[in-house]
Design a protein around this motif. Structure first.
Motif, PDB file in Angstrom:
ATOM      1  N   UNK A  70       0.838  -1.201   0.000  1.00  0.00           N
ATOM      2  CA  UNK A  70       0.000   0.000   0.000  1.00  0.00           C
ATOM      3  C   UNK A  70       0.871   1.248   0.000  1.00  0.00           C
ATOM      4  N   UNK A  71       1.880   1.283   0.877  1.00  0.00           N
ATOM      5  CA  UNK A  71       2.745   2.463   0.976  1.00  0.00           C
ATOM      6  C   UNK A  71       3.446   2.732  -0.349  1.00  0.00           C
ATOM      7  N   UNK A 127      -3.017  11.209   9.885  1.00  0.00           N
ATOM      8  CA  UNK A 127      -3.382   9.801  10.008  1.00  0.00           C
ATOM      9  C   UNK A 127      -4.899   9.641   9.904  1.00  0.00           C
ATOM     10  N   UNK A 128      -5.638  10.454  10.632  1.00  0.00           N
ATOM     11  CA  UNK A 128      -7.093  10.333  10.643  1.00  0.00           C
ATOM     12  C   UNK A 128      -7.551   9.203  11.555  1.00  0.00           C
ATOM     13  N   UNK A 129      -8.832   9.023  11.602  1.00  0.00           N
ATOM     14  CA  UNK A 129      -9.443   7.982  12.417  1.00  0.00           C
ATOM     15  C   UNK A 129     -10.073   6.971  11.482  1.00  0.00           C
ATOM     16  N   UNK A 130     -10.435   5.829  12.009  1.00  0.00           N
ATOM     17  CA  UNK A 130     -11.060   4.794  11.180  1.00  0.00           C
ATOM     18  C   UNK A 130     -12.294   5.345  10.475  1.00  0.00           C
ATOM     19  N   UNK A 131     -13.058   6.188  11.139  1.00  0.00           N
ATOM     20  CA  UNK A 131     -14.293   6.701  10.548  1.00  0.00           C
ATOM     21  C   UNK A 131     -14.098   8.012   9.785  1.00  0.00           C
ATOM     22  N   UNK A 182     -11.579   9.798   1.352  1.00  0.00           N
ATOM     23  CA  UNK A 182     -11.147  10.636   0.228  1.00  0.00           C
ATOM     24  C   UNK A 182     -10.590  11.990   0.666  1.00  0.00           C
ATOM     25  N   UNK A 183     -10.357  12.206   1.952  1.00  0.00           N
ATOM     26  CA  UNK A 183      -9.866  13.495   2.439  1.00  0.00           C
ATOM     27  C   UNK A 183      -8.383  13.465   2.795  1.00  0.00           C
ATOM     28  N   UNK A 184      -7.588  12.650   2.142  1.00  0.00           N
ATOM     29  CA  UNK A 184      -6.144  12.562   2.353  1.00  0.00           C
ATOM     30  C   UNK A 184      -5.754  12.114   3.752  1.00  0.00           C
ATOM     31  N   UNK A 185      -6.578  11.368   4.419  1.00  0.00           N
ATOM     32  CA  UNK A 185      -6.216  10.766   5.686  1.00  0.00           C
ATOM     33  C   UNK A 185      -5.631   9.387   5.389  1.00  0.00           C
ATOM     34  N   UNK A 186      -4.479   9.090   6.002  1.00  0.00           N
ATOM     35  CA  UNK A 186      -3.782   7.848   5.694  1.00  0.00           C
ATOM     36  C   UNK A 186      -4.543   6.596   6.118  1.00  0.00           C
ATOM     37  N   UNK A 187      -5.001   6.552   7.354  1.00  0.00           N
ATOM     38  CA  UNK A 187      -5.619   5.332   7.876  1.00  0.00           C
ATOM     39  C   UNK A 187      -6.865   4.909   7.098  1.00  0.00           C
ATOM     40  N   UNK A 188      -7.835   5.785   6.871  1.00  0.00           N
ATOM     41  CA  UNK A 188      -9.008   5.334   6.119  1.00  0.00           C
ATOM     42  C   UNK A 188      -8.668   4.936   4.683  1.00  0.00           C
ATOM     43  N   UNK A 248      -6.994  -5.862  -1.581  1.00  0.00           N
ATOM     44  CA  UNK A 248      -6.176  -6.958  -1.073  1.00  0.00           C
ATOM     45  C   UNK A 248      -7.051  -8.076  -0.508  1.00  0.00           C
ATOM     46  N   UNK A 249      -8.250  -7.724  -0.088  1.00  0.00           N
ATOM     47  CA  UNK A 249      -9.140  -8.716   0.498  1.00  0.00           C
ATOM     48  C   UNK A 249      -8.682  -9.204   1.857  1.00  0.00           C
ATOM     49  N   UNK A 250      -7.822  -8.448   2.498  1.00  0.00           N
ATOM     50  CA  UNK A 250      -7.294  -8.858   3.793  1.00  0.00           C
ATOM     51  C   UNK A 250      -7.859  -8.037   4.920  1.00  0.00           C
ATOM     52  N   UNK A 251      -7.347  -8.324   6.097  1.00  0.00           N
ATOM     53  CA  UNK A 251      -7.760  -7.591   7.288  1.00  0.00           C
ATOM     54  C   UNK A 251      -6.736  -6.492   7.541  1.00  0.00           C
ATOM     55  N   UNK A 252      -7.149  -5.231   7.485  1.00  0.00           N
ATOM     56  CA  UNK A 252      -6.201  -4.132   7.684  1.00  0.00           C
ATOM     57  C   UNK A 252      -5.813  -3.969   9.152  1.00  0.00           C
ATOM     58  N   UNK A 253      -4.718  -3.250   9.360  1.00  0.00           N
ATOM     59  CA  UNK A 253      -4.281  -2.918  10.712  1.00  0.00           C
ATOM     60  C   UNK A 253      -5.316  -2.017  11.379  1.00  0.00           C
ATOM     61  N   UNK A 254      -5.386  -2.084  12.681  1.00  0.00           N
ATOM     62  CA  UNK A 254      -6.288  -1.230  13.432  1.00  0.00           C
ATOM     63  C   UNK A 254      -5.678   0.129  13.698  1.00  0.00           C
ATOM     64  N   UNK A 255      -6.480   0.998  14.218  1.00  0.00           N
ATOM     65  CA  UNK A 255      -6.077   2.372  14.479  1.00  0.00           C
ATOM     66  C   UNK A 255      -4.891   2.452  15.441  1.00  0.00           C
ATOM     67  N   UNK A 256      -4.828   1.578  16.417  1.00  0.00           N
ATOM     68  CA  UNK A 256      -3.758   1.651  17.415  1.00  0.00           C
ATOM     69  C   UNK A 256      -2.409   1.167  16.877  1.00  0.00           C
ATOM     70  N   UNK A 257      -2.396   0.340  15.844  1.00  0.00           N
ATOM     71  CA  UNK A 257      -1.139  -0.203  15.322  1.00  0.00           C
ATOM     72  C   UNK A 257      -0.663   0.447  14.029  1.00  0.00           C
ATOM     73  N   UNK A 258      -1.543   1.060  13.280  1.00  0.00           N
ATOM     74  CA  UNK A 258      -1.215   1.544  11.942  1.00  0.00           C
ATOM     75  C   UNK A 258      -0.035   2.525  11.941  1.00  0.00           C
TER      76      UNK A 258
END
Length: 182
Positions: free
Chosen positions: A57-58, A74-78, A82-88, A98-108
């Motif tokens: 992804x990076x 970074x932003x929050x999960x919610x 489309x606002x240039x936040x990395x996490x969402x 990817x069809x995978x499970x993404x990292x959570x907010x605390x680890x990303x």
């Protein structure tokens, strides 16, 4: 070695003896990650990109900016994706493509900084990732030097993973390295 097969099996005892006689400093240099070999850097990069969804992804969506005041929040999960936040953005791509499970907010944030700064050696600020240059009043968590790739204007700029590997080989290389087959 009686069960081993191949053209070089007979050479293994000599190879092992050569390794055991090798000067320890020479062995450390041979195994060091900072060896400036294009073939070695490409092999490491391809292994990383095949095995790590965050790195894929990076490399696809992030670029390096030499200006430390340039950053991506970074932003929050919610937060809107489309606002240039990395996490969402990361979570949407991992879930949809990817069809995978993404990292959570605390680890990303921690894993991304560890990948870029500690593993790949990009010059991100040292220190606590929860304070200092990794947090701005009114914005929240950020990572300096990062930009989300602009789909229109920045396709010719290498992704951040490729850039980090090429920087290791050519420390004074510019950001606009030619794109190679992925």
């Amino acid at each position: 070695m009686e069960n081993w097969r191949g053209d070089l099996v007979a050479e293994l005892p000599g190879f092992a003896a050569w390794i055991l006689k090798m000067d320890p400093q020479e062995a450390k240099r041979a195994l060091a990650r900072d060896v400036c070999s294009i073939a070695r850097a490409e092999a490491e990069m391809h292994t990383l990109l095949r095995s790590d969804a965050l790195a894929r992804w990076a490399d696809e969506y992030l670029i390096w900016n030499e200006n430390p005041s340039q950053f991506c929040p970074i932003g929050m999960i919610n937060s809107p994706a489309n606002n240039n936040y990395l996490l969402p953005h990361y979570r949407r791509v991992i879930e949809e493509c990817e069809g995978g499970k993404p990292l959570g907010q605390s680890n990303f944030k921690r894993k991304l900084i560890d990948l870029l700064r500690d593993t790949l050696g990009l010059p991100l600020p040292e220190g606590d990732i929860c304070r200092g240059q990794y947090r701005l009043r009114g914005i929240g968590s950020v990572i300096p030097h990062l930009c989300l790739r602009d789909e229109q204007d920045q396709q010719e700029i290498s992704g951040i993973i490729r850039y980090a590997f090429m920087r290791r080989i050519h420390p004074n290389a510019e950001q606009r390295l030619p794109q190679q087959e992925r």
